[in-house]
Design an enzyme around this catalytic site. Structure first.
Site, short mmCIF file in Angstrom:
data_model
loop_
_atom_site.label_atom_id
_atom_site.label_comp_id
_atom_site.label_asym_id
_atom_site.label_seq_id
_atom_site.Cartn_x
_atom_site.Cartn_y
_atom_site.Cartn_z
N ASP A 150 -20.25 68.49 71.42
CA ASP A 150 -20.04 67.09 71.07
C ASP A 150 -18.55 66.83 70.88
O ASP A 150 -17.90 67.47 70.05
CB ASP A 150 -20.80 66.74 69.79
N SER A 162 -21.86 58.66 70.95
CA SER A 162 -22.75 59.77 71.30
C SER A 162 -24.17 59.33 71.63
O SER A 162 -24.85 59.99 72.42
CB SER A 162 -22.80 60.79 70.16
N GLU A 208 -32.08 73.68 48.02
CA GLU A 208 -30.77 74.33 47.95
C GLU A 208 -29.85 73.66 46.94
O GLU A 208 -29.02 74.31 46.30
CB GLU A 208 -30.12 74.30 49.34
N PHE A 263 -31.31 73.44 57.61
CA PHE A 263 -30.49 74.37 56.82
C PHE A 263 -29.48 73.71 55.91
O PHE A 263 -28.71 74.39 55.24
CB PHE A 263 -29.79 75.34 57.78
N GLU A 264 -29.49 72.38 55.86
CA GLU A 264 -28.57 71.68 54.96
C GLU A 264 -29.11 70.26 54.76
O GLU A 264 -29.85 69.74 55.60
CB GLU A 264 -27.16 71.65 55.56
N GLU A 301 -26.77 71.84 70.76
CA GLU A 301 -25.56 71.05 70.51
C GLU A 301 -24.66 71.71 69.47
O GLU A 301 -25.10 72.04 68.37
CB GLU A 301 -25.92 69.64 70.01
N HIS A 314 -12.94 64.09 64.39
CA HIS A 314 -12.89 62.83 63.65
C HIS A 314 -12.00 62.96 62.41
O HIS A 314 -11.40 61.98 61.97
CB HIS A 314 -14.29 62.39 63.23
N HIS A 357 -18.73 63.13 75.20
CA HIS A 357 -17.51 62.33 75.31
C HIS A 357 -16.33 63.21 74.91
O HIS A 357 -16.49 64.35 74.48
CB HIS A 357 -17.57 61.09 74.40
N HIS A 371 -13.02 58.60 69.39
CA HIS A 371 -13.40 59.18 70.67
C HIS A 371 -12.37 58.78 71.73
O HIS A 371 -11.61 57.82 71.56
CB HIS A 371 -14.77 58.67 71.12
#
Length: 486
Positions: A46, A96, A223, A272-273, A316, A325, A363, A449
């Protein structure tokens, strides 16, 4: 040119000119190979424009102890390369959601749309349903293939969401993100659409972040117990996943993930998060523990390869984009190095004759490599140039304002010039530190982007269709042809 080794029996037949010898066709003949189920693995970096690929290549080589420039990434060994035009139907520089919809469905569309054609309006529900377009993963499930999606971003984020969801607003990741009117009209959030997936026997693998979007506000996060889920409807979609499928597993940390046995697990959900997974360089600091992108790719392939009809997998490296970013090249590039390892893992686990592997980006970003640094200069460092004899200078190169500059910079982002036009001197800080933000030409809250073409790398069946300068949505057509999705 590739040389094909002939068996001893074939050589004997050829020498004796006995045509009848060749009637003894083995199961691995060209015809049999042509009938084998084909597989497709689509890797998406990405935000991974061509300048990012170059910088990843150099960093990877320098991490291995070399100068870096002559390093070769795993996907750079692929025999077919093309350029992809990334514009959305309404934007010169894309987002995206629209770009991922293009390569996942074969339809270019507007920014913010996920598997909805351009004839709809953003944020509207009923009109969007009329313009719904199916993804490669959905069509693969209809054909009885195994399917999976792996990401380091939230599983409900734009790119991974295009494998299974349809919304006219990419931000509708959970029901609490949606306006009341949309919910009253029956619009479904992205997380819910993964669990209510209607095609085939559902995705076999879904791994990434975004746990908050699957848990209700009444349930504490396992978590981070001081936090809860974000769902207003009271549904625990992780429990619904395991209830829906036979031999299903749900995991939220690396220990549980490692304990999963693919031989006895037919449907695996891993979150996982609460939000995005950690940057690759920060992974070991995670409280619960997270698997690497390479480990998730390996586990996914072990599950998918059990099915004899073939499979489609999208992987991805979502946080390359997030590093950019933040104008933080350290994290963007280290996540690129992690992608390189994941692609190599897929190459090691598959055969080129029956598995198409594609590596591309949705992109680009405004990352620039400039300043005439000497060969082998640290890619994250300040620039040293060469003297008139071609020898590396011992001191950093000074720009017109008498201050050092870094090899990497961004056009737009949060570390732009001060109000008086001055800038900080990179020579007085460690520009190779994980939290360093490269300087930008134009100040903005975050990096933007970029709109230039990105690369597509391909090996395997159908790879020869990747050539020249392609519209991004034509990537889907290559996938469709290989998997026979029509």
């Amino acid at each position: 040119m590739k040389l094909k080794l002939l068996s001893s029996s074939t050589l004997i037949c050829a020498s004796l000119l006995l045509v009848s010898c060749f009637d003894q066709t083995e199961p691995t003949s060209a015809a049999a190979k042509a009938d084998r189920p084909k597989n497709v693995i689509l890797f998406v970096g990405d935000g991974m424009g061509i300048s990012t690929v170059t910088a990843i290549r150099i960093l990877d080589g320098q991490l291995k102890g070399g100068q870096g420039e002559d390093n070769v990434l795993s996907w750079e060994t692929f025999p077919h390369v093309a350029l992809s035009k990334t514009y959305n139907t309404n934007q010169q520089v894309p987002d995206s959601a629209g770009t991922a919809t293009a390569f996942m469905t074969g339809v270019k569309t507007k920014a913010g749309f996920i598997n909805i054609g351009p004839g709809s309006r953003r944020g509207e529900c009923n009109p969007a349903e009329e313009h719904l377009v199916l993804s490669a993963l959905e069509k693969a499930e209809q054909k009885g293939l195994a399917t999976g999606v792996v990401t380091t971003a939230r599983l409900t984020h734009a790119t991974p969401a295009t494998t299974y969801a349809h919304v006219s607003e990419r931000d509708w990741e959970t029901d609490s993100d949606m306006p009341d009117e949309a919910r009253k009209l029956g619009c479904r959030d992205i997380a819910r659409q993964l669990i209510e997936f209607p095609y085939g026997d559902g995705p076999e693998v879904a791994l990434g972040g975004g746990r908050q979007n699957f848990l209700p506000t009444t349930l504490a996060d396992p978590e981070h117990p001081e936090e809860t889920g974000k769902r207003d409807d009271g549904r625990d979609l992780t429990a619904e996943w395991t209830a829906k499928y036979n031999n299903a597993g749900y995991v939220w940390n690396e220990k549980q993930f490692n304990a999963i046995q693919p031989a006895t697990t037919d449907h695996l959900l891993g979150l996982f998060e609460r939000g995005h997974m950690q940057f690759s360089a920060n992974r070991e600091q995670d409280v619960g523990g997270e698997p690497t992108l390479s480990a998730m790719t390996e586990k996914a392939l072990h599950v998918l390869q059990k099915k004899d009809k073939g499979y489609f997998l999208m992987v991805e490296a979502g946080r390359i984009d997030h590093g950019h970013h933040a104008t933080n090249a350290y994290h963007a590039l280290h996540d690129g190095v992690a992608l390189n390892k994941a692609v190599q893992k897929a190459m090691d686990m598959t055969r080129e004759e029956d598995t198409l592997i594609l590596v591309t980006a949705d992109h680009s970003h405004t990352l620039v490599i400039a300043g005439y640094p000497t060969r082998g200069n640290p890619i994250l460092g300040t620039i040293r140039t060469n003297d008139t004899q071609g020898n590396p200078m011992t001191e950093a190169f000074k720009a017109g304002d008498g201050k050092a500059i870094t090899t990497l910079g961004y056009y737009v982002g949060p570390n732009g010039p001060h109000e008086d036009g001055s800038r900080d001197d990179p020579a007085v800080v460690d520009t190779t530190a994980p939290d360093y933000k490269q300087q930008t030409a134009v100040p903005a809250p975050k990096g933007h982007h970029a709109g230039e073409d990105v690369a597509i790398y391909a090996r395997g069946p159908g790879a020869d269709q990747i050539k020249g300068v392609m519209e991004q949505n034509k990537i889907y057509n290559v996938i469709e042809n290989v998997l026979k999705l029509k």
